[in-house]
Write a protein that holds these residues in place. Sequence first.
Motif, PDB file in Angstrom:
ATOM      1  N   CYS A 171       1.738   3.028  -3.107  1.00 48.21           N
ATOM      2  CA  CYS A 171       0.659   3.728  -3.811  1.00 48.21           C
ATOM      3  C   CYS A 171       0.411   5.120  -3.234  1.00 48.21           C
ATOM      4  N   LEU A 172       1.317   5.590  -2.355  1.00 49.09           N
ATOM      5  CA  LEU A 172       1.154   6.890  -1.720  1.00 49.09           C
ATOM      6  C   LEU A 172       2.313   7.803  -2.098  1.00 49.09           C
ATOM      7  N   ILE A 224       0.827  -1.205   0.000  1.00 53.02           N
ATOM      8  CA  ILE A 224       0.000   0.000   0.000  1.00 53.02           C
ATOM      9  C   ILE A 224       0.861   1.254   0.000  1.00 53.02           C
ATOM     10  N   ARG A 278      -9.350   9.657   1.474  1.00 59.29           N
ATOM     11  CA  ARG A 278      -8.089  10.255   1.055  1.00 59.29           C
ATOM     12  C   ARG A 278      -8.072  10.470  -0.464  1.00 59.29           C
ATOM     13  N   SER A 279      -7.498  11.593  -0.888  1.00 56.90           N
ATOM     14  CA  SER A 279      -7.394  11.939  -2.317  1.00 56.90           C
ATOM     15  C   SER A 279      -8.760  12.043  -2.984  1.00 56.90           C
ATOM     16  N   ILE A 312      -3.013   9.287  -2.777  1.00 50.92           N
ATOM     17  CA  ILE A 312      -3.035   8.024  -3.517  1.00 50.92           C
ATOM     18  C   ILE A 312      -2.598   8.260  -4.960  1.00 50.92           C
ATOM     19  N   THR A 356      -8.042   3.275  -7.606  1.00 49.05           N
ATOM     20  CA  THR A 356      -8.031   4.368  -6.638  1.00 49.05           C
ATOM     21  C   THR A 356      -9.093   4.166  -5.576  1.00 49.05           C
ATOM     22  N   LEU A 397      -8.264   1.436  -3.011  1.00 48.13           N
ATOM     23  CA  LEU A 397      -7.268   1.912  -2.050  1.00 48.13           C
ATOM     24  C   LEU A 397      -7.890   2.900  -1.062  1.00 48.13           C
ATOM     25  N   GLN A 398      -8.785   3.748  -1.548  1.00 50.72           N
ATOM     26  CA  GLN A 398      -9.460   4.688  -0.650  1.00 50.72           C
ATOM     27  C   GLN A 398     -10.257   3.951   0.418  1.00 50.72           C
TER      28      GLN A 398
END
Length: 599
Positions: A16-17, A13, A402-403, A23, A213, A216-217
């Motif tokens: 991916c930041l 993870i 996030r993002s 992200i 995306t 991951l969020q």
Amino acid sequence: MHGSIAPEGLLRIEDCLDADGGIVLPPGVTLISLIERNVTHVGDAIAFRYLDFAGDGRTVELTWSQLGTRMAAIGSRIQQVTQRGDRVAVLAPQGLDYVAGYFAAVQAGRIAVPLFAPELQGHAERLDTALTDARPAAILTTRSAAAAVTGFLESVDAARGAAVLLVDEIPDAAAGEFVPVPIDVDDVSHLQYTSGSTRPPVGVEITHRAVGTNLLQMILSIDLLDRNTHGVSWLPLYHDMGLSMIGFPAVYGGYSTLMSPTAFLRRPQRWIRALSDGSRVGRVVTAAPNLAYEYTAQPGRPDSGEDIDLSNVVMIIGSEPVSMAAITEFSTAFTPYGLRPNAIKPSYGIAEATLFVSTIGPEACPRAVHLDREQLSLGRAVPLPADAPGAVTHVSCGQVARSQWAVIVDPDDHTELPDGRIGEIWVHGDNVAPRYWERPEESQATFNATLRSRLPVHSHAAGAPDTATWLRTGDLGVYLDGELYVTGRRADMIVVDGKQHYPHDVEATVAAASPLVRRGYAAAFPTDDGVVVVAERAPRTRRTDPAPAIEAIRRAVADVHGLAVADVRLVPAGSIPRTTSGKLARRSCRAEYLSGGFD
């Protein structure tokens, strides 16, 4: 990042930041590339399990290697009958064949269209609409559903020439004929058809970037970084939340246990037992709408003496709006079985944003505020004590992922509204779809909105580019104390004398007015003659005189909301149309009423 250590070769993870914690998908990372990584590095591990309650009750499992073989085999046949960019519709029953077929269509470089077999009662019109719109070149189904599918396709001109592939009859040996296809993150992965609660279903173009995306969020927002996290889901795989539940394992390497919606509806204890089994070996995550929690709280309770452990469960509740009553009822029923106070996560999502927008924090418990009904009708959120007259309960959907950004906007002049003011929720982020399928004008209006002005301080658009375009969700919401509350849908609002009335608030009043009303099964909507209420009868009330109930409903709606009800119809159970995700289809209900369907 506890638990985020990945086996060699799997996605980390933290990769991916960016430096600021935003992200950013690494080059070449898509859901398909992640599946391929899992096939290579943890091929013998379980990817998906299916609890087959329709057959002999056995559990069917697929390892990552087996899934990879099935995807390649099915994909090779897809490639033989279609071209790159063609749509491939999945009209299969819930199960592992559906999962393999869906992923195979995407891996083959086609655009998957997750739908459902025609046997789903009451939704033939939605299926017809989606097939006519998508014009698939191929249909994936199974031997058991083949007759129903081919019969249905004869009535759909746009799909009549499509090749029908029976995925469970394609041999593994066909995997050797698969031709690898380069996939760009901005290619369209699939068309997600909307639920149709406020308008006919439309296809949302979901890209690979949006899928990655958003997964991951979700993982970061709900703190699913522990690799020993598994999913349990009975949600239909054509639904955006159902698709997300089969996307999780590809990212974090766990597995998802699936069952059919019918299996859940017939015996909701099956959901609870599957969650308990998962809770004993690690964290387990599930998701469902309000109705599922309410429904499960009674018939889903364990039998006396049954050993149920829900201590390691995370439960997403996503509905517009989330019901505190549903949370309370479920929590009361299952706290004795280890359900933690912070287990249930009220969340907000929308298909046009792939799914996920916001949720409460990992350690947070569900919380509600009580807002003044009169002020709500004027667009202001003014808290009241819970027992105050006119207090309406609203549940927090927490913080935006996030993002991703969500702003509250005046829908007429496109300016950001301050906290405490109700407006349309606008969303921006890489998880947002680019457009609707072949609807340029509607796409322009929905996905390319621009803010005319942001708040000079405390703007919820802070960090988003000044040139950002925004998704107009059509949902109404408000920020209070840094948390997002979803108050309703613009298209459903009942506007009388300049005041806005939320239909679900009116419907709650209707349900409380008489025991003849089946809770959760009343629809209120405006007509030229005034407000109309259609309500399903509660069980065992078929012979009861409806006149007193109708009078009680009229009186309650007038007293609580100041609305005169033009007509009340008490109808048999099952009469009110719902979407495939279980939402009240008020648009369809209104149309049926106006056409005399409830006469």
